[in-house]
Design an enzyme around this catalytic site. Sequence first.
Site, PDB file in Angstrom:
ATOM      1  N   GLU A   9      46.449  29.412  73.414  1.00 50.04           N
ATOM      2  CA  GLU A   9      47.089  28.378  73.900  1.00 50.04           C
ATOM      3  C   GLU A   9      46.126  27.298  74.340  1.00 50.04           C
ATOM      4  O   GLU A   9      46.436  26.047  74.067  1.00 50.04           O
ATOM      5  CB  GLU A   9      47.886  28.714  75.383  1.00 50.04           C
ATOM      6  N   HIS A  57      48.179  25.831  71.537  1.00 50.56           N
ATOM      7  CA  HIS A  57      49.524  25.404  72.118  1.00 50.56           C
ATOM      8  C   HIS A  57      50.268  24.558  71.266  1.00 50.56           C
ATOM      9  O   HIS A  57      49.778  23.510  70.862  1.00 50.56           O
ATOM     10  CB  HIS A  57      48.877  24.593  73.548  1.00 50.56           C
ATOM     11  N   SER A 104      56.537  24.433  76.009  1.00 55.37           N
ATOM     12  CA  SER A 104      55.822  23.737  77.109  1.00 55.37           C
ATOM     13  C   SER A 104      56.546  23.282  78.322  1.00 55.37           C
ATOM     14  O   SER A 104      57.091  24.183  78.902  1.00 55.37           O
ATOM     15  CB  SER A 104      54.797  22.802  76.660  1.00 55.37           C
TER      16      SER A 104
END
Length: 543
Positions: A353, A453, A233
């Site tokens: 995600e 995610h 990220s």
Amino acid sequence: MRFPEADESFLAPGSERTGRARGTCRRVAGPDATGGYGFGVPNVVEISSGKLQGESLSGATVFRGVPYAAPPTGKLRFRAPEPAAPWAGVREAVRFGHAAPQSAAQVVLVRRMIGVPEDRQSQDCLTLNVWTPAPDSGRRPVLVWIHGGAFTMGAGSGGLYDGRRLAKRGDVVVVTINYRLGVLGFLNHPELRALGFESNLGLRDQIRALEWVRENIAGFGGDPDNVTIFGESAGGMSVGTLLATPRANGLFHRAVLQSGALHNVSTEAQSSRVAESLLDTLGVDPTDPGALREVPVSRLVRQQREAMLRQAVTLLPWQPSVDGELLPKTALAALEAGEVARVPTLVGSNRDEWRLFMLADRAGRNLDDDGLVRRLQRQLGSVEDAQGAIEFYRGLGHGPEAGRVWERTQGDRVFHHPAQRAADGLAELGVPVWRYLFSWRPPVVGRFMGACHGLELPFVFGTLRARTLRGTLGVTRGARSLSSRMQEAWIAFARSGNPGHARLPEWSAYDTGKRRTIEFNAESRIVSAPFSAESGFWMPRLG
């Protein structure tokens, strides 16, 4: 031996004032003279600042809370990191350092997701942690982890980032770092720079940590000439930015970008608007250099969110930005100009995600077409472009539901397209690139979470049984097998620059023709050009 008190300018609610460990360093378990593990033999390493004592675990030794820079407090707030002050005697390194200041709501979220063990926060946060099979002369590959959290939350001490299993499995050294976040880490405006406020401090912290690794990691059994940076990220976005940062050249030799690439560098105009909004909400005179340094940390953290909400920025306001010095251009522009570090790179994303963010977006889950058009219009500029995007995505078979279309557009915009763009650009420069797609879904809650995610994190670190994940993942034999295969891939990559190994299908380097990608799932396989059509939609809009 007495250590300074923790900076209490911002403590999360419910935190207790504990300060740092003080008193005589205790002796912990360590390898004895016969090679076994006994008590009474300290694990002591001498670094440039002084001596450290770590703690022996099963198959590894950990050194926690090691300062790699001076506390950025007082006159050093909004200044580049300076070397840590030396100390006398032996310093205990058995407790994690403070997390960077972040909002109380974010602390709760991060604690639930990644298991940050303490909610003590402080400006005095520039510490790192080292896991090593043995602090000897082994010259092992080194993996330096940069945590995510939208550049406003998180810490390298998160339970999911425990480096012991990775270090033990691969005979490698794992380092996790903290760096400044939010306004304290990413404030940038030319007028502030003229007053002595330095820019991109979070990025400068990361670079300083890598310099510390180069200077000291040999004492922990690591090889300073074989350093892999990896992050997820905002951490992956940081890795992508470091690829394009001239000052970072030579500090690392491989790079892993997990759900982050090279799209997250603001222009100077964008960062200036964010800075001006912050100063306005604070009511601070921008011509008074002392005023901003004296604002309480708790107020800075509170107002940085207000500044974010006031900006018409579609992504992350507090992120690296062009400053004409550390970052002369955006990372994407550097990629297009061929001005990036040409080191072997592993880049990837998770199939679903945006599902993680949909869990907290009730309005998004219940969108109708009018609401979907309004959201996409803010990103694409016109009603016609928004309607065109909806027609395109429905034509790909992503489902008619407006919420589903929103989820797919955002996953592609923020993660899948940037991953392909990075892989394509690096491959065109002749850089050895490998690409992955993580598709495993939890057996019980997979319908809601998908391969969302951050879900790959416990697979990479081998922390599937972390306390924060109990009752969520439903760890199966297949999940444990996938975790070991992924760990071995990351270890092989750190060791040789090629992530392939015997337990995976033949995984060749990425090229812009076939775009061969490994799909990590219960059974791993090679796929060609995943999300390529979607990436083609975003290419003219994002670059």
